[in-house]
Write a protein that holds these residues in place. Structure first.
Motif, mmCIF file in Angstrom:
data_model
loop_
_atom_site.group_PDB
_atom_site.id
_atom_site.type_symbol
_atom_site.label_atom_id
_atom_site.label_comp_id
_atom_site.label_asym_id
_atom_site.label_seq_id
_atom_site.Cartn_x
_atom_site.Cartn_y
_atom_site.Cartn_z
ATOM 1 N N TYR A 1 100.350 31.329 18.131
ATOM 2 C CA TYR A 1 100.459 30.418 19.281
ATOM 3 C C TYR A 1 101.260 29.182 18.921
ATOM 4 O O TYR A 1 101.487 28.890 17.737
ATOM 5 N N GLU A 2 101.651 28.465 19.948
ATOM 6 C CA GLU A 2 102.222 27.128 19.790
ATOM 7 C C GLU A 2 101.575 26.236 20.845
ATOM 8 O O GLU A 2 101.210 26.723 21.918
ATOM 9 N N THR A 3 101.459 24.949 20.544
ATOM 10 C CA THR A 3 100.872 24.008 21.504
ATOM 11 C C THR A 3 101.957 23.053 22.002
ATOM 12 O O THR A 3 102.791 22.608 21.197
ATOM 13 N N PHE A 4 101.941 22.739 23.286
ATOM 14 C CA PHE A 4 102.957 21.834 23.854
ATOM 15 C C PHE A 4 102.339 20.750 24.722
ATOM 16 O O PHE A 4 101.456 21.027 25.529
ATOM 17 N N ASP A 5 102.834 19.522 24.543
ATOM 18 C CA ASP A 5 102.406 18.397 25.382
ATOM 19 C C ASP A 5 103.432 18.078 26.457
ATOM 20 O O ASP A 5 103.177 17.245 27.314
ATOM 21 N N SER A 6 104.611 18.707 26.364
ATOM 22 C CA SER A 6 105.602 18.425 27.388
ATOM 23 C C SER A 6 106.173 19.732 27.932
ATOM 24 O O SER A 6 106.317 20.720 27.200
ATOM 25 N N LEU B 1 100.007 31.934 28.778
ATOM 26 C CA LEU B 1 99.951 30.467 28.866
ATOM 27 C C LEU B 1 98.517 30.056 29.166
ATOM 28 O O LEU B 1 97.881 30.626 30.043
ATOM 29 N N LYS B 2 98.032 29.054 28.445
ATOM 30 C CA LYS B 2 96.655 28.601 28.662
ATOM 31 C C LYS B 2 96.600 27.093 28.810
ATOM 32 O O LYS B 2 97.089 26.368 27.928
ATOM 33 N N GLY C 1 71.874 22.827 23.040
ATOM 34 C CA GLY C 1 73.290 22.974 23.391
ATOM 35 C C GLY C 1 74.100 22.148 22.421
ATOM 36 O O GLY C 1 73.564 21.273 21.732
ATOM 37 N N PRO C 2 75.406 22.430 22.313
ATOM 38 C CA PRO C 2 76.235 21.648 21.405
ATOM 39 C C PRO C 2 76.444 20.225 21.909
ATOM 40 O O PRO C 2 76.509 19.994 23.122
ATOM 41 N N ARG C 3 76.542 19.285 20.975
ATOM 42 C CA ARG C 3 76.940 17.923 21.354
ATOM 43 C C ARG C 3 78.400 17.955 21.763
ATOM 44 O O ARG C 3 79.118 18.918 21.482
ATOM 45 N N LYS C 4 78.830 16.831 22.342
ATOM 46 C CA LYS C 4 80.196 16.744 22.843
ATOM 47 C C LYS C 4 81.228 17.080 21.759
ATOM 48 O O LYS C 4 82.198 17.800 22.003
ATOM 49 N N ASN C 5 81.012 16.579 20.568
ATOM 50 C CA ASN C 5 82.031 16.779 19.525
ATOM 51 C C ASN C 5 82.105 18.234 19.057
ATOM 52 O O ASN C 5 83.073 18.628 18.412
ATOM 53 N N ALA C 6 81.082 19.034 19.395
ATOM 54 C CA ALA C 6 81.115 20.463 19.053
ATOM 55 C C ALA C 6 81.481 21.326 20.259
ATOM 56 O O ALA C 6 82.099 22.384 20.110
ATOM 57 N N ALA C 7 81.134 20.856 21.453
ATOM 58 C CA ALA C 7 81.469 21.610 22.675
ATOM 59 C C ALA C 7 82.979 21.696 22.871
ATOM 60 O O ALA C 7 83.463 22.517 23.654
ATOM 61 N N ILE C 8 83.705 20.888 22.137
ATOM 62 C CA ILE C 8 85.172 20.937 22.188
ATOM 63 C C ILE C 8 85.693 22.325 21.774
ATOM 64 O O ILE C 8 86.815 22.699 22.099
ATOM 65 N N LEU C 9 84.861 23.082 21.099
ATOM 66 C CA LEU C 9 85.239 24.447 20.710
ATOM 67 C C LEU C 9 85.658 25.244 21.952
ATOM 68 O O LEU C 9 86.553 26.071 21.905
ATOM 69 N N GLU C 10 84.992 24.985 23.069
ATOM 70 C CA GLU C 10 85.413 25.583 24.346
ATOM 71 C C GLU C 10 86.283 24.624 25.156
ATOM 72 O O GLU C 10 87.198 25.051 25.863
ATOM 73 N N GLY C 11 86.005 23.331 25.047
ATOM 74 C CA GLY C 11 86.635 22.339 25.922
ATOM 75 C C GLY C 11 88.123 22.141 25.677
ATOM 76 O O GLY C 11 88.829 21.664 26.556
ATOM 77 N N SER C 12 88.594 22.498 24.481
ATOM 78 C CA SER C 12 90.031 22.372 24.197
ATOM 79 C C SER C 12 90.523 23.638 23.506
ATOM 80 O O SER C 12 90.115 23.940 22.379
ATOM 81 N N LYS C 13 91.403 24.356 24.173
ATOM 82 C CA LYS C 13 91.948 25.581 23.564
ATOM 83 C C LYS C 13 92.825 25.217 22.371
ATOM 84 O O LYS C 13 92.884 25.966 21.397
ATOM 85 N N ALA C 14 93.539 24.078 22.459
ATOM 86 C CA ALA C 14 94.387 23.664 21.333
ATOM 87 C C ALA C 14 93.511 23.406 20.110
ATOM 88 O O ALA C 14 93.840 23.820 18.992
#
Ligand code: AMP
Ligand code: GLY
Length: 425
Positions: free
Chosen positions: A120-125, A142-143, A91-104
């Protein structure tokens, strides 16, 4: 070899069933498993997020290979935990699993490396997201950035819906911290295809295609679910599309992860939309899809453990995947009311029919043994009934035939799994 599978749903049952067939495997465990998995593996009562206990179990029992199947433990670093203890894990390590873990993260990766996807655009607020929506074209998507059990995606047809969606994700925090950041994405139309692949950090081997049915009700109505059925292959996934994806999506994704110092070893699941302008990536998953796995693995001829090992060892270039020249259809038997409110604990009968029958499989998603040792329902999705056939129509007829063998009180299924194939034949 002694092998441990981490997980306990239909996907894990399909993986366990296929792993148990490997010539290399002498003993198979699954944590936590379920009543169906207990037929092919010894189930161990440890949760998928209990890394310390999983690692301790693997050490004590001299496990040679652990397969981490679900998204949550992968994103939280389960493979890193096994490796830190000197154990082999797939399985992927944590630093690679981010491919699914963060859409941004995945959207930024695609943009940077020119991999086709929706703009797309990314928003923190929430304020900035709301301001952006005022001039955006509808419909819009929206994701939630983080993992949200596949439910953090809102398709909004009007500005009003989109404003409400931002509030749900970012202010009401319906999906918790997953909604601290959101991706606002162009709405695409087309047919969806799921393509799973094995990756060894450098090389990629693509499996056969599949299509999921995510909505609860016939005609793609009702709420989004974890998946109500699948078929494989997708007749819409042509050779031409496959060539395009290999060149512009699959290998480029693997190369991009490497270039970012996030070498990916494991499964990449490409969720694709076949748009008029060509294939686009809808999403990446860093694991086997469910219920896609329940139609893909029954068609795979390779020894699964050999392929897992090649991914870990970086020798996937020496492996050729082989799939039967047939088709498979999986119909999920759910508890009526899923994905909202449903009852569980009902006895399931008819499972023994699958033992003798050829090309019929029943993978357990939510089942357990009651105190008398009888198998009872234990979830929204209960079973995946899969059948193979020489073509999709035959596979579908056989799968629906087999759904009648199984009985439990509040059994519910979609009646139109694979209906789209009628358009092409
Ligand atoms: P995801 O979890 O990103 O796969 O999204 C869940 C579902 O939402 C997908 O399977 C699509 O049906 C739909 N979806 C996601 N993104 C888009 C998009 N940009 N345009 C249209 N539909 C989308
Ligand atoms: N079937 C879609 C998924 O596994 O996320």
């Amino acid at each position: 070899m002694k092998v441990l599978i981490v997980g306990g749903g239909g996907r894990e049952h399909a993986i366990a069933w296929k792993t148990a067939q490997s010539q290399k495997v002498e003993k198979l465990y699954c944590a936590p498993g379920n009543a169906g998995i207990a037929g092919v593996a010894e189930c161990v009562d440890i949760g998928v997020m209990e890394f310390d206990r999983l690692v301790a179990f693997a050490k004590e029992n001299e496990i040679d290979l652990t397969i981490v199947a679900p998204d949550d433990p992968l994103a939280a670093g389960a493979v890193d935990a096994f490796e830190a203890a000197g154990l082999r894990a797939f399985g992927p390590r944590k630093n690679a699993a981010i491919l699914e873990g963060s859409k941004a993260f995945s959207k930024d990766l695609m943009k940077k490396y020119g991999i086709p996807t929706a703009s797309y655009e990314t928003f923190d607020s929430a304020e900035a997201a709301l301001a952006y929506l005022e001039q955006a074209r509808m419909p819009i998507v929206l994701k939630a950035d983080g993992l949200a059990l596949g439910k953090g995606v809102l398709i909004c047809h009007t500005l009003e819906e989109a404003r409400a969606g931002v509030r749900t994700l970012m202010l009401d925090k319906q999906f918790g911290a997953a909604g601290n950041r959101i991706v606002v994405e162009e709405f695409m139309t087309g047919r969806e295809v799921s393509v799973l692949s094995f990756v060894d950090g450098k090389n990629i081997r693509v499996m056969t295609s599949a299509q999921d049915h995510k909505r609860a009700k016939d005609g793609d109505q009702g709420l989004n679910t974890g998946g109500m059925g699948t078929f494989s292959p997708s007749p819409f996934y042509t050779k031409e599309i496959d060539d395009f994806c290999r060149k512009h999506i699959y290998q480029p994704t693997v190369d991009a992860m490497r270039a970012e110092g996030r070498e990916f070893k494991g499964i990449i699941f490409f969720g694709l939309m076949l748009t008029e302008d060509g294939p686009r990536v809808l999403e990446y998953n860093a694991r086997f899809g469910d219920p896609e796995t329940q139609v893909v693995l029954p068609r795979m001829k390779n020894d699964l453990v050999e392929v897992f090992e090649a991914c870990i060892d970086g020798t996937l270039d020496q492996v050729e995947l082989e799939f039967a020249d047939n088709a498979a259809v999986c119909v999920v038997l759910a508890s009526d009311g899923y994905p909202e409110h449903y009852e569980k604990g009902y006895p399931i009968t008819g499972l023994e029919r699958f033992e003798e029958a050829d090309g019929y499989y029943v993978f357990h998603a939510g089942s357990r043994f009651d105190s008398d040792g009888a198998i009872v329902t234990n979830g929204g999705r209960v079973l995946g009934v899969t059948a193979t056939g020489s073509n999709l129509k035959e596979a579908r007829a056989r799968a629906y035939e087999a759904t009648e063998w199984v009985k439990f009180k509040n059994k519910y299924m979609r009646r139109d799994i694979g209906k789209a194939i009628d358009e092409v034949s």
